[in-house]
Design an enzyme around this catalytic site. Sequence first.
Site, PDB file in Angstrom:
ATOM      1  N   SER A 119      38.048  53.695  38.986  1.00  0.00           N
ATOM      2  CA  SER A 119      38.007  52.243  38.964  1.00  0.00           C
ATOM      3  C   SER A 119      38.668  51.718  37.688  1.00  0.00           C
ATOM      4  O   SER A 119      39.843  51.984  37.450  1.00  0.00           O
ATOM      5  CB  SER A 119      36.542  51.795  39.116  1.00  0.00           C
ATOM      6  OG  SER A 119      36.436  50.421  39.295  1.00  0.00           O
ATOM      7  N   HIS A 127      40.530  51.647  43.392  1.00  0.00           N
ATOM      8  CA  HIS A 127      40.028  50.842  44.511  1.00  0.00           C
ATOM      9  C   HIS A 127      40.105  49.370  44.128  1.00  0.00           C
ATOM     10  O   HIS A 127      40.491  49.027  43.012  1.00  0.00           O
ATOM     11  CB  HIS A 127      38.608  51.256  44.917  1.00  0.00           C
ATOM     12  CG  HIS A 127      37.568  51.032  43.863  1.00  0.00           C
ATOM     13  ND1 HIS A 127      36.250  51.360  44.053  1.00  0.00           N
ATOM     14  CD2 HIS A 127      37.617  50.505  42.609  1.00  0.00           C
ATOM     15  CE1 HIS A 127      35.548  51.048  42.977  1.00  0.00           C
ATOM     16  NE2 HIS A 127      36.358  50.527  42.085  1.00  0.00           N
TER      17      HIS A 127
END
Length: 194
Positions: free
Chosen positions: A98, A123
């Site tokens: 992330s 993501h």
Amino acid sequence: MALVPMVIEQTSRGERSYDIYSRLLKERVIFLSGEVEDNMANLIVAQLLFLESEDPDKDINLYINSPGGSVTAGMAIYDTMQFIKPDVRTLCIGQACSMGAFLLAGGAAGKRAALPNARVMIHQPLGGFRGQASDIQIHAQEILKIKHTLNERLAFHSGQPLEQIEKDTDRDNFMSAEEAQNYGLIDSVLVKRS
């Protein structure tokens, strides 16, 4: 509470003890470990600025082992990395997921790496908000703006087309170190120190 090892050094003025992170900071190594949040971001930013003031022409090494975290805290680190004069070398040890992956990719071009068994995951940003419908709509629009900014920056650093980044960040996208290199998030996989 985590235990932090101490290192003892002999100097001309006697013995001096440091916690391991302070000793590594003298070697221009910063550790970003754990969740990216405001307090951690402030410490990382302060260390980057301190090392720039010590020597603006010498690279800084940022070692990352993080599951990700706050977008705003991560952007404070990212913007500082881009702002300061020294190149920031990034190295993934363990995981960069992330916001951790975003910071890994944001290192100086040609100076981004991972160890062979490291994992990288990109993501879309996560968010949740409760309240009145109009406030929920405002927050939804804001998270879409943030998503677009993150995707643009990932496209810039990886060399991937924006459309590919948008597709690949729609869900959790895990990569090995080699896959992250092929994707353009890092430049090399380090097996042994040369």
